[in-house]
Design a protein around this motif. Sequence first.
Motif, PDB file in Angstrom:
ATOM      1  N   VAL B  35       0.716  -1.281  -0.034  1.00 55.87           N
ATOM      2  CA  VAL B  35      -0.043  -0.016   0.017  1.00 55.87           C
ATOM      3  C   VAL B  35       0.954   1.096   0.000  1.00 55.87           C
ATOM      4  N   CYS B  57      -4.718   5.764  -2.162  1.00 55.06           N
ATOM      5  CA  CYS B  57      -3.133   6.093  -2.018  1.00 55.06           C
ATOM      6  C   CYS B  57      -2.565   5.464  -0.642  1.00 55.06           C
ATOM      7  N   LYS B 222       2.171   9.878  -2.933  1.00 51.41           N
ATOM      8  CA  LYS B 222       1.960   9.891  -4.376  1.00 51.41           C
ATOM      9  C   LYS B 222       2.772   8.616  -4.764  1.00 51.41           C
ATOM     10  N   ARG B 224       2.309   4.488  -6.604  1.00 54.45           N
ATOM     11  CA  ARG B 224       1.669   2.882  -6.143  1.00 54.45           C
ATOM     12  C   ARG B 224       2.879   1.935  -6.242  1.00 54.45           C
ATOM     13  N   PRO B 225       3.164   1.512  -5.047  1.00 51.74           N
ATOM     14  CA  PRO B 225       3.025   2.006  -3.735  1.00 51.74           C
ATOM     15  C   PRO B 225       3.225   3.205  -3.458  1.00 51.74           C
ATOM     16  N   SER B 226       2.432   3.990  -2.525  1.00 51.13           N
ATOM     17  CA  SER B 226       2.720   5.392  -2.287  1.00 51.13           C
ATOM     18  C   SER B 226       3.748   5.604  -1.435  1.00 51.13           C
ATOM     19  N   GLU B 264      -1.677  11.550 -11.071  1.00 56.62           N
ATOM     20  CA  GLU B 264      -2.016  10.666 -10.464  1.00 56.62           C
ATOM     21  C   GLU B 264      -3.808  10.505 -10.232  1.00 56.62           C
ATOM     22  N   ALA B 268      -5.941   7.441 -11.342  1.00 54.76           N
ATOM     23  CA  ALA B 268      -7.032   6.887 -10.518  1.00 54.76           C
ATOM     24  C   ALA B 268      -8.293   6.763 -11.014  1.00 54.76           C
ATOM     25  N   ASP B 271      -8.434   4.151 -13.558  1.00 55.79           N
ATOM     26  CA  ASP B 271      -7.986   2.919 -13.047  1.00 55.79           C
ATOM     27  C   ASP B 271      -9.320   2.027 -12.666  1.00 55.79           C
TER      28      ASP B 271
END
Lengths: 268, 273
Positions: B35, B57, B222, B224-226, B264, B268, B271
Amino acid sequence: MSKVLALINSDHRSVRWGTVIFSLLVGAALWESVGWSFNQAIMAPLIGGADHPGTIPRLYKYIVHDEEYRLSLLQSVQLFSTGFALAVVFSVPLGIIMARLATLRVALESYILVLYVTPMIALIPFILSILGFDFWPKVLVVFLFAFFPILYNTLEGARSVKPELLEVAKSFRSSEVAIWFDVLIPYTLPYTLTGIRQAAGRALVGMVAAEFFLATSGLGEELITASRNFDMAGVLATILVITGLGITFMRIAQAFEQKYSAWRGVNR
Amino acid sequence: MSVDLNADGPADGQSDRSARIEINSIGKRYGDLQVFQDINLDFNEREIVTIVGPSGCGKTTLLRCIDGLLPVSEGEIRIEGELMTTPREGVAMVFQHFGLFPWKTVFQNVGYGLKLAGASKAEIAEKVPYFINLVGLDGFDSSFPYQLSGGMQQRCGLARALAMEPSVLLMDEPFAAVDAQTREILQFELLRIWDMRPMTMIFVTHSIEEAVLMGDRVVVLKGRPSSVFEIIDVNLPAPRDRSTLAHPRFSELREHVWGTLMDEVRAAEFDVN
């Protein structure tokens, strides 16, 4: 025409109660006329008269003048209350524990499902041969009839507790005991009370069945005796008594249910 | 709101109700899903830090780790030097979902934490009305949550957390579930309350404006992973009120963060996961 429809469908108290009373009067009249058109050994009317003993007069005689009958009623109520109370005392904690302990739930789930759908009446011969004719085997029958609906509903309720609320409890460092009293029990209570309402009807069946098939006693015995004497007024009067008990228990459960689900408010 | 700004609470604003929090290279994994990773943050006493990032995030997860509700997979979190493993005293959280007990009245909800902490009835009877008043819920002591609007419910949730007199207040997108106007009112209410009772506040939000308005510093998550992409010193004049929204620095910072997160946010949105 539309005015008539509006009146019929109106939610007004007087219309509603008028309808209820009218419907009951029609039912009573029907019963009365059927009663009069059969032999008294086959069917008794509601009010009756010469050659046709009525159910209501018999009910009055039973309750007001018949010491023995009142004792039978007391016996039945005792049997019902004991079995029912034990069912509540055991099923509610078990339901919540099972919701908290997944392993226990998985272990017991299939038994509960099987027993929930098994007609309990089929178990009576077993109970008879193992435990005999006493008071307690009868209590066991009532217990079994009432236990599973309460357990089942409690378990469903406790399992559906919002995880957010458990998270809040954890964040505020709640102990497990406090979680029970602050979260689990209040959340589950409406479900449990639904179970209790369902169980009341079933326990009543259990009570009469136990009094029929184990040592006859109480209202069950009154029912059998009257029926053997072709005393249909007696049979019907006792049935009314049992029905009255059922309605009373359900009303009580319903009142509790409403009281303890008030917090559900408009989001019900 | 009819709250006396000089009101003396059960504990005044001068007592040490703030804590220093250190987050040392923590990460959180759910199975194969990382995560967030390698997050290093320091939170000072009496500081408001906002954490902003696109949805998904892991900012809410991060906050739950700080509260001790979730274990971290890597690294460590220390509050006043003490390792954080389970919820501890002095840290209170306000939830996006409010988390009020629907069968408890406002009074009982606000007194919930105090009761768990073993406060006496007298103590609860003294403190709870103060905090109900502080959040502007006077007169609603015996209302049930379902009788309150969303904004009022969150006021109650805030009072419940404040009643613990925490040194760390964790805010998990607290105003995301209320309407825009109420949200603005609550933001300024919260700042007013913080002025009276300053403490370390970690405020998670997905609203860039909210992050800039509320924070002394803004942490931008910010990737992924954040991980922490940027930490911005806000330096807007105090007290922050509606006029802050018109301040040139406010727009500048908002545009800056928006520029940082735009890619981002777009990603998202598309996504499908």
